[in-house]
Design an enzyme around this catalytic site. Structure first.
Site, PDB file in Angstrom:
ATOM      1  N   CYS A 193    -108.105 -72.602 -75.319  1.00  7.84           N
ATOM      2  CA  CYS A 193    -108.881 -71.374 -74.585  1.00  7.84           C
ATOM      3  C   CYS A 193    -107.350 -70.264 -74.239  1.00  7.84           C
ATOM      4  CB  CYS A 193    -109.611 -71.311 -74.274  1.00  7.84           C
ATOM      5  SG  CYS A 193    -110.777 -71.948 -74.267  1.00  7.84           S
ATOM      6  N   GLY A 251    -108.464 -75.517 -71.904  1.00  8.36           N
ATOM      7  CA  GLY A 251    -108.081 -77.620 -71.709  1.00  8.36           C
ATOM      8  C   GLY A 251    -109.766 -78.458 -72.062  1.00  8.36           C
ATOM      9  N   GLY A 281     -97.664 -87.642 -78.890  1.00  2.00           N
ATOM     10  CA  GLY A 281     -97.296 -89.405 -78.063  1.00  2.00           C
ATOM     11  C   GLY A 281     -95.722 -88.758 -76.658  1.00  2.00           C
TER      12      GLY A 281
END
Length: 660
Positions: free
Chosen positions: A2, A76, A387
């Site tokens: 968000c 998150g 990665g």
């Protein structure tokens, strides 16, 4: 995922202000909008939601706790939130009336209600930026995840304390003034990014990774940054997690058996990938064909019952195109692979978007392909695993193993002799160094000559490895800074144990500075610009703890880094598909500004304009520009920083006028 924003102060009495603050960050959350205000307490919280877990209205934010004490504004993902729910159930501490939905926000909020913020965060595996209002104590608390995956800015706009996921949210407050910080400009010219806690604006700060800031209602405005571990008059900043301690613990308790190290890494990284692949929306992964992304995808496919979706970007210039390697790894692993080849024109079209996308000067040119691959992936998925972080944890950058080795040789030579050598050889054109590197060291990278030339200049005056390493990553080292009246330019990222090996100190410096300030910022802004959530399995703090315990000898060997990670990947992907020189995710901006972008560059580098602005020394910049055009010195990184700063200045003028 968000975008959050809010304020504490008299401005909360005007609901339009917080709505005005979340409007510019709608790209971070196109699925929902929420505002919560307590005008009497002077607090307003706003959010734009990208729905990832629990797509129903039960995940709406800002969210109030079941007991009414706390209100949370959360950006998150908490990957282990189901485990936390189970722990709450075992403690007979589920919300009264039961769970409203299955969002991780509700889990996090209930955990805070039962255990408090610190214990709850300690239990969390995830990435987050949190704003938590405590109605009983009348305090606002901001918290940021351990490595700084999610951004969080804060400071003062008039008499209001303001915060937000991006600077454009703070800039939307009617009392925001936006005074440029000269120290931040100096740091930017050194690094190509502005390190926390600074932002480009005076009095506006980035919350450092692993930190918590608490402010009481009614606190008077201040323009200075509180020290970590200190505070007064209702404003406190403290660290809840320390990577320094993780590194120290790892050095004190190493894994001595290589087979055990590979086994533990496989287990913990595999669990991180598995946890981060869960969502209520489509998930995929970026795949470059390098060690880090290939390891993430291999473990993702191992734990998936269906072929995973992977994405890569190809480029016209074969020197910068690694798409064929990604395609080969995808074929071996059996992923559903999508590749898009972009033209030079398409890549260059991104450049005008960068100042607004990043909000403050940012000069890592890989921001261009990162945005392009994010935009491409967003057509099919809402979440992508990356990665990132593997280089910092496992010694993946050439400087991690080359710089310590060279310094051991250089420090034996008296500095006067080093200066003489630098003066004699430093003037050779970068092309000559590229040729020498190809013939003598087997280096085929286009930037090798510039790096070797720079290392030679740095060796003249370095007094310690720290000096040499800082100079290596300083884009204007070996000469005068282009910033007029430069202030506060010293690096402060080497607070790792003084007796740690040089390579460990270099990795630590990058993990606490370059990683959050450059890599994670780059990926967050580029991906969120197209409403794509990215997740970083290497930065699961359990993975970091194992990585810190793996000895340097298992990371650096045979003239290269990430050896332990390569051996893990060998179990899933044949070495010949991976084993090649590290190329990075770059585009040839140094050549572009000599050719098709030269007019754009020269307009931004206009000496009269620069002199009038008063930030950069036009004579110094022009000299660097002429040397670059003549091929005397490859100054791509240094000049890209200047160009991004100048482009941002023009965007800043437009943005401030629009906000007025």
């Amino acid at each position: 995922m968000c975008g959050i924003a809010g304020l504490l102060g008299a401005g909360a009495r005007e609901p339009s202000i917080v709505r005005r603050m979340i409007a510019p960050i709608a790209h971070r959350g196109p699925d929902d909008e929420g505002v919560w205000i307590d005008a009497d307490a002077g607090v307003a919280l706003g959010q734009r939601r990208l729905a990832i877990i629990d797509l129903s209205p039960a995940g709406h934010q800002p969210m109030e706790a079941s007991d009414g004490r706390y209100v949370i504004d959360f950006n998150g993902e908490i990957y282990n939130h189901n485990d936390i729910r189970a722990a709450l159930a075992a403690a007979d501490a589920v919300p009264e009336g039961g769970w409203r939905g299955h969002s991780d926000t509700e889990t996090l909020l209930q955990g805070i209600s039962i255990w408090g913020l610190d214990e709850t965060i300690a239990r969390c595996v995830g990435m987050f930026a949190i704003a938590l209002w405590d109605r009983r104590e009348r305090t606002l608390t901001l918290a940021r995840d351990r490595f700084g995956e999610k951004p969080l800015y804060y400071g003062w706009a008039g008499k209001d304390f303001v915060f937000g996921s991006e600077l454009k949210a703070l800039r939307a407050h009617p009392a925001f003034r936006g005074e440029i910080d000269r120290e931040a400009v100096s740091r930017f010219m050194q690094r190509g990014y502005i390190p926390a806690p600074l932002s480009i604006y005076r009095g506006i700060f980035k919350l450092q990774p692993g930190c918590v800031l608490t402010i009481e209602s009614g606190h008077r405005p201040v323009r200075t940054l509180p020290e970590i571990g200190a505070g007064s008059d209702g404003l406190r900043l403290r660290r809840y997690w320390s990577y320094r301690n993780v590194v120290a613990d790892g050095l004190a308790d190493p894994i001595v058996n290589e087979a055990e190290a590979i086994e533990q890494l496989d287990l913990v990284l595999g669990q991180a990938v598995k946890d981060q692949s869960l969502a209520d929306v489509p998930v995929g992964a970026f795949l470059s064909g390098g060690v880090d992304s290939s390891t993430v995808v291999a473990l993702y496919q191992k734990h998936s019952s269906v072929p995973v979706r992977t994405f890569s970007m190809g480029f016209e210039d074969s020197a910068f195109d690694e798409s064929q390697y990604a395609a080969a790894v995808a074929r071996h692993l059996g992923t559903v692979h999508s590749e898009r080849r972009v033209t030079v024109a398409e890549a260059q079209d991104v450049i005008p978007l960068l100042p607004e996308m990043y909000d403050e000067p940012f000069a890592d040119s890989s921001q261009i392909p990162t945005y392009l691959v994010s935009r491409f992936a967003r057509q099919k998925v809402t979440v992508a695993l990356t990665g990132d972080g593997g280089d910092e944890l496992f010694a993946g950058y050439n400087r991690h193993f080359v710089a310590p080795r060279l310094w051991r040789q250089v420090e034996r030579v008296p500095r006067p002799l080093r200066s003489l050598a630098a003066a004699s050889l430093g003037g050779l054109p970068a092309g000559a160094w590229n040729l020498a590197g190809s013939l003598l060291a087997g280096q085929r990278q286009k930037t090798f000559g510039a790096k070797l030339q720079k290392a030679l200049l740095l060796s003249a005056n370095a007094r310690s490895f720290d000096d040499a390493y800082v100079g290596l990553v300083d884009e204007w080292s070996g000469g005068r800074s282009p910033v007029i009246g430069e202030v506060g330019s010293a690096f402060d990222d080497f607070d790792c144990a003084a007796d740690a090996p040089d390579a460990v100190r270099a990795m630590y410096c990058d993990a606490t500075g370059y990683l959050p300030g450059d890599v994670l910022c780059k990926v967050d802004r580029a991906s969120m610009a197209v409403s794509l959530e990215t997740r970083v399995p290497f930065l699961d703090h359990r993975v970091a703890a194992i990585a810190a315990r793996i000895p340097l000898s298992m990371k650096i060997a045979n003239g290269g880094g990430k050896q332990i990670l390569r051996k893990l990947l060998d179990q899933y992907v044949p070495r010949h598909l991976i084993d090649r020189p590290k190329a990075g995710f770059a585009v040839p901006v140094g050549e572009w500004i000599k050719g098709p972008l030269r007019g754009w560059a020269e307009e931004l580098l206009d000496a009269g304009q620069m002199a009038g602005e008063g930030w950069l020394d036009p004579a110094l910049v022009q000299r660097r520009w002429r040397d670059h055009l003549a091929g005397k010195r490859d100054s791509t990184a240094a000049l890209w920083s200047v160009l991004m700063f100048q482009a941002w200045l023009r965007e800043q003028e437009t943005a401030m006028q629009a906000a007025a």
